[in-house]
Design a protein around this motif. Structure first.
Motif, short mmCIF file in Angstrom:
data_model
loop_
_atom_site.label_atom_id
_atom_site.label_comp_id
_atom_site.label_asym_id
_atom_site.label_seq_id
_atom_site.Cartn_x
_atom_site.Cartn_y
_atom_site.Cartn_z
N VAL A 25 0.87 -1.17 0.00
CA VAL A 25 0.00 0.00 0.00
C VAL A 25 0.91 1.22 0.00
CG1 VAL A 25 -1.94 1.19 1.09
CG2 VAL A 25 -1.68 -1.29 1.39
N GLU A 26 0.86 1.98 -1.09
CA GLU A 26 1.72 3.15 -1.20
C GLU A 26 1.24 4.27 -0.29
OE1 GLU A 26 4.46 3.06 -2.72
OE2 GLU A 26 4.25 1.32 -4.03
N SER A 27 2.14 5.16 0.04
CA SER A 27 1.80 6.28 0.91
C SER A 27 0.65 7.10 0.33
CB SER A 27 3.03 7.18 1.09
OG SER A 27 2.75 8.25 1.95
N GLY A 28 -0.38 7.31 1.14
CA GLY A 28 -1.54 8.10 0.72
C GLY A 28 -2.61 7.32 -0.01
N GLU A 29 -2.37 6.04 -0.29
CA GLU A 29 -3.35 5.22 -0.98
C GLU A 29 -4.41 4.67 -0.02
OE1 GLU A 29 -1.89 2.83 -4.89
OE2 GLU A 29 -1.36 1.95 -2.97
N CYS A 30 -5.56 4.33 -0.59
CA CYS A 30 -6.54 3.50 0.09
C CYS A 30 -6.66 2.20 -0.69
CB CYS A 30 -7.91 4.20 0.16
SG CYS A 30 -9.21 3.19 0.89
N VAL A 31 -6.35 1.10 -0.05
CA VAL A 31 -6.44 -0.22 -0.68
C VAL A 31 -7.48 -1.05 0.07
CG1 VAL A 31 -5.23 -2.39 -1.14
CG2 VAL A 31 -4.11 -0.20 -1.62
#
Length: 230
Positions: A25-31
């Motif tokens: 999960v990349e920084s700032g993402e919502c997964v």
């Protein structure tokens, strides 16, 4: 905050619950993590939070290996957790629940509490009630507020819409939508439309195995609802 899970295995006795889970999960993402009951979603979150020790694998936050860290250290590193079932302190007041979390992270005097409560005005109204006196939807708002007053950089949500009325689902969805981009969100959810309306990407879990990431542009084509229906 960037989250990486590499080769995560988990056993309950002789039963293997997770099999080589790979998740980024990349920084700032919502997964969104999608899957049927018993697929292994909550087990992944418990390993992430230090409530279970994985049998194998590595968990990294911004490149730092936290696999063997105790759960309180993960919280102080910036992980906020809203567990399935809320797990608020039912015998404490709303104020005491919120203040305990904020104070443990040094945010009881800096305006954080007031900022968070602006998103959940019902909590101000019921400030002196005990957690056990609240409805399910009010308890869920309290669980969110308790996580957010720690000022997390990664917010981990386990079935946040479970058992609550549509009006509260909307409140929670609006809060998550406002947070997107500012903090990283890992969302386990059975309500597919809710999850995919917020997520930048989705990963499905079946029998303890994770699929490849599905980007938002491919949600419709992949028919992800089939992974949560019996």
């Amino acid at each position: 905050m960037r989250l990486e899970i590499k080769g995560l295995d988990q056993h309950y006795g002789s039963a293997q619950a997770l099999r080589g889970i790979e998740l980024t999960v990349e920084s700032g993402e919502c997964v969104a993590l999608l899957g049927r009951n018993g697929a292994g979603k909550t087990t992944i979150l418990k390993c992430l939070m230090g409530l279970l020790q994985p049998s194998a694998g590595t968990i990294l936050l911004d490149g730092t290996d936290i696999t063997r860290w105790p759960n309180f250290k993960r919280s102080r590193a910036g992980i906020g957790y809203v567990p399935q079932g809320r797990e608020i302190f039912r015998e404490l007041t709303v104020r005491e629940n919120v203040l305990a979390a904020a104070r443990a992270h040094g945010h009881d005097q800096d305006g954080t509490i007031e900022e968070v409560l602006a998103s959940f005005p019902i909590l101000t109204e019921f400030w002196k009630r005990t957690g056990g006196q609240l409805s399910g939807g009010q308890q869920q708002q309290l669980a969110f507020a308790r996580a957010l007053v720690t000022r997390p950089r990664l917010l981990v949500l386990d079935e946040p819409t479970e058992g609550i009325q549509p009006s509260i689902v909307k409140v929670i969805g609006d809060v998550i939508a406002r947070l997107r981009g500012d903090i990283t969100v890992l969302l386990v959810e059975q309500y597919v439309d809710f999850a995919l309306g917020l997520a930048d990407a989705a990963v499905t879990i079946e029998r303890g195995r994770a699929s490849a990431r599905v980007p938002k542009s491919d949600f419709a084509a992949k028919d992800l609802s089939r992974f949560v229906t019996v």
